[in-house]
Structures are given as C-alpha cells and as structure tokens.
Scaffold this active site. Structure first.
Site, PDB file in Angstrom:
ATOM      1  N   ARG A  32      24.637  45.989  37.912  1.00  9.23           N
ATOM      2  CA  ARG A  32      25.878  46.650  38.337  1.00  9.23           C
ATOM      3  C   ARG A  32      27.036  46.130  37.501  1.00  9.23           C
ATOM      4  O   ARG A  32      27.258  44.932  37.387  1.00  9.23           O
ATOM      5  CB  ARG A  32      26.135  46.364  39.813  1.00  9.23           C
ATOM      6  CG  ARG A  32      27.516  46.787  40.316  1.00  9.23           C
ATOM      7  CD  ARG A  32      27.661  46.446  41.789  1.00  9.23           C
ATOM      8  NE  ARG A  32      29.003  46.683  42.293  1.00  9.23           N
ATOM      9  CZ  ARG A  32      29.851  45.708  42.657  1.00  9.23           C
ATOM     10  NH1 ARG A  32      29.496  44.426  42.537  1.00  9.23           N
ATOM     11  NH2 ARG A  32      31.043  45.996  43.113  1.00  9.23           N
ATOM     12  N   ARG A  73      45.826  47.950  49.315  1.00 10.54           N
ATOM     13  CA  ARG A  73      46.110  46.522  49.348  1.00 10.54           C
ATOM     14  C   ARG A  73      47.590  46.248  49.615  1.00 10.54           C
ATOM     15  O   ARG A  73      48.437  47.128  49.412  1.00 10.54           O
ATOM     16  CB  ARG A  73      45.727  45.864  48.003  1.00 10.54           C
ATOM     17  CG  ARG A  73      44.271  46.044  47.619  1.00 10.54           C
ATOM     18  CD  ARG A  73      43.973  45.388  46.275  1.00 10.54           C
ATOM     19  NE  ARG A  73      42.591  45.629  45.869  1.00 10.54           N
ATOM     20  CZ  ARG A  73      41.556  44.918  46.270  1.00 10.54           C
ATOM     21  NH1 ARG A  73      41.758  43.911  47.111  1.00 10.54           N
ATOM     22  NH2 ARG A  73      40.333  45.198  45.879  1.00 10.54           N
ATOM     23  N   LYS A 219      29.171  55.354  47.770  1.00  9.11           N
ATOM     24  CA  LYS A 219      29.249  54.106  48.539  1.00  9.11           C
ATOM     25  C   LYS A 219      29.761  54.432  49.945  1.00  9.11           C
ATOM     26  O   LYS A 219      30.872  54.928  50.095  1.00  9.11           O
ATOM     27  CB  LYS A 219      30.170  53.118  47.835  1.00  9.11           C
ATOM     28  CG  LYS A 219      29.645  52.670  46.482  1.00  9.11           C
ATOM     29  CD  LYS A 219      30.688  51.908  45.684  1.00  9.11           C
ATOM     30  CE  LYS A 219      31.038  50.591  46.331  1.00  9.11           C
ATOM     31  NZ  LYS A 219      32.026  49.841  45.498  1.00  9.11           N
ATOM     32  N   THR A 280      26.295  43.855  49.889  1.00  8.30           N
ATOM     33  CA  THR A 280      27.397  43.019  50.394  1.00  8.30           C
ATOM     34  C   THR A 280      26.908  41.827  51.227  1.00  8.30           C
ATOM     35  O   THR A 280      26.280  42.004  52.273  1.00  8.30           O
ATOM     36  CB  THR A 280      28.412  43.821  51.227  1.00  8.30           C
ATOM     37  OG1 THR A 280      28.731  45.035  50.565  1.00  8.30           O
ATOM     38  CG2 THR A 280      29.694  43.000  51.406  1.00  8.30           C
TER      39      THR A 280
END
Length: 481
Positions: A32, A73, A219, A280
C-alpha cells in the site's frame, strides 16, 4: 500454502530495496502506497522498486495507491499541544486563523463543519480520544463542552458521532493523485470516505480517463456507508473490492458496533463477488514491541476465520521498529487460523443462481472440490482472472492456481483469498499438451503427488475473455488429455 493475503504499507521503515525484498520473502502480497504522505516522485520511485524486486524474486506483488481523501481536521495551535479537561468550554472556529489555536479555541481545516452540526451533536477528535458536546453554532463558530478530555495537538481529525459530515470523497489533491496513480500503473486505487456508489463511480471515471486500468477499492469508513444495507451493497457492487477501514468507521459508529459491522461487510463482499481487506490496528503494538498481544492475535485470526481476503498493516510496517517481524508474525497467525476446522461452502444461495457459463463452471468446480475425495488443487486457465475470482468467493481449503500469461492479471489476483498465480501462456503450447503441462507444473512445485485428483477449468479458445466453458477432473500420474 497460505490462503489469506497480507497487505503492507510502505513508509520510511521499509521503502528501501533491501527491505522490500525482505518483506516480500516474509509474505507480503500487496504493498500500500499511502498518498497522504510523500511526493508523486517518491511514490513513483517506490513503485518501480517494488516491481523490480518482485521480478527478481520471480513473484507477483500488487501495488495499491491509497488516496488521502478530505481533510476533516482541526487547524494548528500557536504554542503547541493543549490539554482539555472534562467540562471545559472549547470552540471550533472556521473563521479563526489556522495557526492561532489556544486553550479556548482552534481553527478548522474543514470549513464546512459549522454547517454540518447542531446543538446536541457529539464531535469526536483525535480518533475518538476526545469527545465534545455541541452546545450551539453561531456563524462559523461551533461552541462545545468537553465530555472526554485529553491532549490535543495540530491537525487532528474530526468526526461527527453517527456520521453526517458532507465532505466530498474526492478533493483536488485526490484528482491530481489519481493521475499519478494511473501513470504509475498501480494495480488498485483506494478511495477514502465514499458516501455512496456515486463517489466510487466518479473515482473510476477519473481513473479511466487518466489511463488507469487497475481496480478500485472503496474504503468503508463512514457511518452513512453502513447505515443501510442497500447503500453498502451498492458501494460494494460499484467497486472491485472494499476495505474495512476500522479507524474512522469505529469512531463514527462506536466500538460496540464495529465487530458486527465488520463481519457483515466481509460476508456481503464475498456474496457479491468482491474482495475485502480488513485494516487498521491489526498489530498496533508491534510498532514498538517485537511480539503481538493476545488480543491482536485473536483479531487477525478472527478476520481470517470470517473469510477476509486480506489483512492489512499500516504504521506497523511503514514506521514501526519491527516491520519484518510483524509480517512474519501475521503470516504465522494466519496459517494457524487456516489450519483450524473451517466450514466449506456448498453453494446454497437460492437468491443468486449462476447466469453465465463461466460462472456456472466456477461454481461446479468448487462444488466438486468440496465434495469429491482426493482433490488437492484447482487449476483455472484464465485471461482476465474472472473465473478464479468467482471460485475464491466459495470457501474451500484447496489452492486455486490461476494460470495466465498476463503480468497485470497475475498482480491483480494476488489480493484474492486462496488464489496463487502461475505465469503460463497456453498459446505457445500444442493444445493436446496443455492439460498435462499445467498438472506437471503443480507436480514440480510439490503441490500435488501421484494419485491426487486435480480440477481443471479452461475455455475452448485461447486469448478469449470470459470464455471458460470446460471442466475436467484429472488424476496426477494418469493419462491426461
């Protein structure tokens, strides 16, 4: 022969030629490339390194370019990190200077937050480690009360509990990175934060326009993506595969819901003929420790037992102290899980009967594999990989050997559970010799021995896509026509 595949993230700890070689030898099937970090030139160089090393080792390794997605964020603090305590008032202010954050307020990289939340909402910062209750929204300012405090530093992520943030899946940076990924000829493009299937279709369209030929991976990390079964199914069907991105997904839906949702995503992906990667924090402690925790061992093993195609390592290999040891440990855990008794599918899906000839052949082959005594391997002669892919959706403890002359097809198949690829061009072999030669290849590799049965599928015509129409059962050492 390990069936479940390993995806490893490339980073400073492992992007040298020597380390990439060692990781491949340790068991990595897919690398990845995290486009959240690094330049286009750097990714290009790493991609070339991966292909070079894999070719030298005589193996197929896929590359997956992971798009950054929207930056949901906070901004930055003027004097470094702060500590929030329960009960503190704190403001998230879209109009505030991006470097002026203090103990009382901080700016936002995501300017739409004031439009996406209201009084009564819960906002989660820094992967859910900090919880804020929204008390009111005044213009660009979101006034909050701290429910769960902690240390907060620059550019930490923001989630709304239950989902609902309207940020688009594709940013301008992602659009540029899609062009880079296409130029690199990556095997897969991963799309972050898709809300529904339209985001996946848009990413694929841009990717194809840029000349990209790889698959698209969605995802699953937004609450909206799993809120309704129809939405999830449509995302899966729009993709070549999905990734259970458990970080943001767990923050949005809650830890208590995550395990059940993960199992549901894995099950639906397999039923809809798509691959699934579980990702994850799978071996998180090994970022700094040489051995995994018992909980991590169980986590990886349970994903394997649930039928995931691949398990993924992130910071463990990208920046961790023990990248090779982590891959070796994951390889060991997978093999241990796969040695345990697992139910074999018998294809009792009344809601989905085969519609194509090649699909019927794939289903019949797996039915035989799970019922006929003495079968030790399945050979699929393939141009596009579609027949072995369909086979891999049905559980079996047997290896599926995909014989194909196309390097890109070999790399694409590396992520699918149970499939091993063999470079073989049937067009260069007399037709009467093909079946014997492919069985001899398995004999030389030690996969089968004399007296074993092998299931073999192929099409009557070479170089024809979707043309698989023949199934044979042959005995190793016997007359093979």
């Amino acid at each position: 022969m390990r069936r479940t595949k390993i995806v490893a993230t490339v980073g400073p700890a492992c992007d040298s030629e020597v380390m990439l070689r060692t990781l491949i030898e340790a068991g990595v099937n897919v690398f990845r490339l995290n486009f959240s970090h690094g330049s286009a030139d750097h990714h290009q160089a790493v991609g070339e390194r991966i292909r070079k090393v894999a070719a030298e080792l005589g193996t197929s390794v896929a590359t997956l370019a992971d798009l950054q997605g929207p930056k949901i964020r906070i901004a930055r603090f003027k004097s470094g990190e702060i500590t929030l305590n329960k009960g503190d008032a704190f403001v998230l202010d879209a109009a505030m200077d991006e470097a002026a954050g203090d103990q009382h307020a901080v700016g936002l990289a995501y300017k739409e937050l004031p439009n996406d939340c209201q009084a009564g909402d819960t906002l989660l910062l820094n992967d859910g480690l900090i919880e804020l209750a929204v008390e009111k929204v005044e213009g660009p300012a979101v006034h909050c009360r701290v429910l769960l405090g902690g240390v907060l530093s620059d550019k930490k992520g923001v989630n709304r509990k239950g989902g609902g943030l309207t940020a688009k899946a594709l940013t301008d940076k992602d659009r540029d990175d899609i062009i880079t990924a296409a130029a690199m000829e990556v095997d897969y493009l991963a799309l972050s934060f898709p809300r529904d299937e339209t985001d996946v279709h848009e990413a694929r369209e841009l990717y194809r326009k840029a000349g990209g030929t790889g698959g698209v991976v969605a995802k699953i990390e937004r609450a909206e993506a799993v809120a309704e079964d129809e939405t999830l199914d449509n995302i899966i069907l729009a993709s070549d595969g999905v990734m259970v991105a458990r970080g943001d997904l767990a923050v949005e839906i809650g830890d208590a819901e995550l395990v059940g949702v993960q199992k549901h995503i894995i099950r639906r992906a397999r039923q809809l003929n798509r691959f699934v990667i579980t990702a994850t924090q799978m071996m998180e402690s090994m970022i700094s420790n040489p051995q995994p925790t018992r909980a991590e061992v169980s986590d990886v093993a349970n994903a394997v037992l649930d039928g995931t195609d691949a398990v993924m390592l992130s910071a463990e290999t990208a920046t961790g102290r023990f990248p090779v040891g982590t891959v070796q440990a994951m390889n060991r855990i997978i093999l241990g899980a796969e040695r345990s008794h697992q139910m074999r599918d018998q294809w009792r899906r009344e809601d989905h009967l085969p519609e194509r000839i090649d699909e019927s052949i794939a289903v019949a082959a797996m039915y035989l594999a799970n019922r006929l005594a003495g079968v030790k391997a399945i050979i699929a002669m393939t141009e596009t990989g579609s027949t072995p892919i369909m086979m891999s959706r049905i559980r079996s403890g047997l290896p599926i050997l995909a014989f194909t002359p196309h390097a890109a097809c070999q790399r694409r198949l590396t992520v699918y559970r149970g499939i091993q690829t063999v470079n073989f061009d049937s067009a260069t072999v007399p037709p009467v010799e093909v079946n014997r030669q492919v069985v001899d290849e398995l004999l030389q590799q030690g996969i089968v021995t004399a007296g074993d049965k092998v299931i073999l599928t192929k099409g009557d015509f070479v170089n024809v896509n979707g043309g698989t129409n023949t199934l044979k059962v042959v005995e190793v050492g016997g007359v093979i026509l």
